[in-house]
Design a protein around this motif. Structure first.
Motif, short mmCIF file in Angstrom:
data_model
loop_
_atom_site.label_atom_id
_atom_site.label_comp_id
_atom_site.label_asym_id
_atom_site.label_seq_id
_atom_site.Cartn_x
_atom_site.Cartn_y
_atom_site.Cartn_z
N THR A 352 0.67 -4.48 9.03
CA THR A 352 2.07 -4.20 8.73
C THR A 352 2.37 -2.74 9.04
O THR A 352 1.50 -1.87 8.92
N GLY A 353 3.61 -2.48 9.43
CA GLY A 353 4.03 -1.12 9.71
C GLY A 353 5.49 -1.08 10.12
O GLY A 353 5.96 -1.99 10.82
N GLY A 354 6.20 -0.07 9.67
CA GLY A 354 7.59 0.09 10.08
C GLY A 354 8.51 -1.01 9.59
O GLY A 354 9.58 -1.23 10.17
N GLY A 355 8.10 -1.72 8.54
CA GLY A 355 8.94 -2.80 8.02
C GLY A 355 8.78 -4.11 8.76
O GLY A 355 9.66 -4.98 8.67
N TYR A 356 7.68 -4.28 9.47
CA TYR A 356 7.42 -5.52 10.21
C TYR A 356 5.96 -5.95 10.05
O TYR A 356 5.09 -5.14 9.68
#
Length: 717
Positions: A352-356
């Protein structure tokens, strides 16, 4: 007393074995004395004459190590191009290496190595300002053998806790510092092993450890793992026991993780390297109990993310290739799970990262990455730079740019800055290395194993290679513990390719390339499948004239060392050189050392049943060395501080092989001092080791000089 033993053992070098007139170099091995140790398994007596070599603290074992290294390095010193290989490795390695940045508090951190630094240095900067050194592991010890083993920041980035490994040991120490002022805050935490560091706010963190074992810290059994909570400013003696420690229910491996929003604590508890129980605690409610999400070890499951009370769980429960499910923390049991990213025909490894969410899939061991939003809607497939392995795609939720890496067997790893909203990315860092990947090619083949199963294999070599059966070839394998071998560039392998070498990596059963079923097909009484897959890979390379037995070397480490040991004892005719590294070679006693009992999911143990004992004894490398057989030229490598796979495996295997081996090929053991299983090894030691490995390999394939001298600036033999 120690000196007398050393003199006696070293003196035996001169009198133990006959010179082999037809060998490349005459060798006299140290005489290793025997003891009358016999173990009985289900009415079967099994001698263990070199049991005394298991005592890693004895002066006698220390003297034996010195005597073996004396013989080994005398042989290696006489390889005419060994120094040239070392110099070329230094040239190739001497380029700047830059890690992808990560943000903690007001600072952006990144790792950098100027080229030949033993350990990479951690730097930081504010915005686009100048960088300053935050942690330099090269200053931890004079010889570079103390390494940075882990690092974790508090939620606001103001505090940091980092772990160090001394001499390559799995035992760690944790040091707590004020990150902004770069000041150590309190006494060092000690006796920590197989542990992460997970902060709860700025108040403290969770870590894992075992009770200090009786006997040798490097080899004694450790099987009662526990989770503790350390509150900043208090002594370690007051740390709170959170999980484990009850005699009625032991867990060999436990770990704790706090969610990014500080809401939940999750604990994974397991007794083997496959499958775990999962527990959850709501930290927002004082006194909330630790409740079971899964109370069995039939699956591998962990919480990857949460939004409020909504949990996202990665699991292979009823999904051998893994899936992500959602569930409310109030009722987290499997009967309430709902598929978020369902299982597919390919193995899932998400981040997960950046809201995705980024769902990385292995498609025949090659990466494919899909981006999803938090509702489970597919946003896009990420177009990767080529066919190979992608990694990263991680970061905090509020980041708009994250980073990923890409590599394959002929392409040095580069890192890319990725815009999570548009899907666009640009090169963040690309290495400037004295190696041209355009001169090489790498392709995948599928070949049949003994039972007809199709096995994928990546083969890499220089363009224009003549398939005449005379190409020096390294066949590398692992085949266990659900570990997947995906394409990755290696500086040390680059020098092999430069010399006209072929590098082949099959994806054997026992690995994780095709999910849980592929893993299980190489475990316990199916373990022979792994060896058959590797043997079939060698036969394919020979049949297709990439190489021949006279020019083939097999190599692997740890479980891969077991693979090499088993295959060289089953098919000594198939290869010219065997290179077992830090191998599990005594399959009847592996579970009695350190945390080895946790490997029983893959291996079974000799105490399980007579059937399991007979099966293990049937392939155990140590117990299948036969009197009077000509084995391939063998260079066994291990470290005297290896407390993962204790060096006694390699010691006993070497002593037995030297005793029974009939042929003229050398059987040597190279024992790195003040070194462990491999992690954190200083660069200078790594370069020396691989110069020895490649020099030994080429020399025993009959190369009196290097095949390709053109790559050397100042070549001397």
């Amino acid at each position: 007393m120690k000196q007398l033993i050393a003199i006696a053992v070293l003196g035996s070098i001169l009198m133990s074995c006959e010179n082999k007139s037809d060998s490349k170099m005459a060798l006299n091995y140290p005489e290793t004395h025997k003891v009358d140790t016999v173990d009985t398994y289900f009415d079967t007596a099994v001698p263990d004459p070199y049991r005394w070599l298991e005592d890693d603290r004895s002066a006698e074992t220390e003297a034996w190590v010195g005597a073996q290294n004396e013989v080994t390095f005398s042989f290696l010193d006489n390889i005419p191009y060994r120094e040239a290989l070392k110099n070329r490795l230094e040239e190739l390695w001497n380029y700047e290496k830059l890690g992808t940045p990560f943000k903690e508090g007001a600072f952006t951190y990144f790792y950098k190595n100027d080229g030949l630094q033993n350990q990479s240095v951690l730097y930081r900067r504010v915005g686009e300002g100048s960088a300053e050194v935050f942690l330099d592991p090269n200053t931890f010890s004079e010889d570079g053998t103390t390494s940075l083993a882990g690092l974790s920041f508090s939620k606001d980035g103001s505090l940091a806790a980092y772990s160090i490994s001394e001499g390559g040991s799995d035992w760690r120490k944790i040091i707590v510092m004020h990150a902004e002022r770069m000041e150590i805050l309190e006494d060092t935490l000690v006796d920590i092993k197989f542990s992460g560091i997970s902060w709860k706010g700025q108040e403290g963190f969770y870590y894992s450890s075992y009770d200090k074992p009786e006997g040798s810290e490097l080899s004694a059994k450790t099987d009662q793992h526990k989770v503790y909570y350390h509150r900043i400013g208090t002594p370690q003696s007051e740390d709170e026991l959170i999980f484990g420690g009850t005699p009625e229910e032991k867990h060999r491996y436990v770990g704790a993780s706090v969610s990014e929003d500080d809401r939940f604590l999750s604990i994974s508890a397991r007794n083997t390297t496959a499958g775990n129980k999962l527990y959850l605690q709501d930290l927002s409610t004082p006194g909330a109990p630790l409740i079971p999400v899964l109370d069995h070890e039939d699956s591998r499951s962990y919480i990857i993310e949460n939004v409020g009370s909504k949990l996202y769980i990665v699991t292979n429960l009823e999904a051998p290739n893994q899936r992500i499910v959602t569930v409310d923390a109030a009722n987290p049991e499997p009967e309430h799970w709902v598929d978020f990213i369902p299982e597919t025909e390919n193995v899932l490894s998400p981040s997960t990262g950046g809201g995705y969410f980024f769902a990385e899939y292995m498609v025949d061991a090659l990466s494919k990455v899909l981006q999803y939003d938090y509702e489970g809607t597919l946003v896009r497939e990420v177009t990767l730079p080529g066919m190979g392995s992608a990694g990263g795609f991680g970061g905090k939720k509020d980041q708009k740019e994250i980073y990923f890496s890409f590599t394959n067997y002929k392409t040095p790893g580069s890192s890319y800055k990725y815009n999570v909203e548009t899907g666009d990315y640009e090169v963040y860092w690309k290495p400037e290395i004295d190696f041209d990947p355009n001169q090489y090619e790498s392709h995948q083949v599928f070949y049949p194993s003994a039972d007809g199963t199709k096995i994928p294999m990546m083969i890499t070599y220089k363009k224009g290679l003549e398939f005449n059966g005379k190409n020096p070839t390294i066949l590398y394998g692992y085949g266990g513990f659900n570990v997947s071998l995906t394409p990755s560039f290696s500086t040390v392998n680059a020098i092999w390719l430069e010399q006209g070498g072929v590098y082949a990596v099959p994806n054997l059963r026992g690995g994780g390339e095709y999910g849980k079923e592929w893993h299980n097909a190489g475990t316990k009484t199916s373990k022979q499948n792994v060896f058959d897959d590797f043997i079939a890979a060698a036969e394919y390379l020979i049949q297709e004239s990439y190489t021949s037995p006279e020019y083939l070397a097999i190599r692997g480490g740890s479980n891969g060392g077991l693979l090499v040991g088993a295959v060289m004892t089953q098919r000594p005719d198939l290869m010219q050189v065997a290179l077992p590294a830090v191998g599990v070679l005594d399959m009847l006693r592996y579970h009695t050392f350190t945390s080895g009992a946790g490997w029983s999911y893959d291996y079974g143990t000799a105490e399980d049943s007579d059937e399991m004992f007979q099966y293990l004894k049937g392939y155990s490398p140590l117990h299948n060395i036969k009197e009077g057989v000509a084995y391939p030229a063998t260079l066994i490598t291990t470290g005297d501080h290896d407390d993962r796979v204790v060096p006694a495996h390699s010691f006993k295997f070497a002593a037995t092989l030297q005793e029974k081996h009939k042929g003229s090929e050398p059987v040597l053991i190279r024992i790195e001092t003040n070194a462990g299983h491999g992690a954190g090894t200083p660069i200078h030691k790594t370069i020396e080791q691989y110069a020895d490995i490649f020099g030994f390999t080429l020399y025993n394939m009959g190369f009196e000089s290097l095949p390709n001298k053109a790559v050397f600036k100042d070549f001397k033999e």
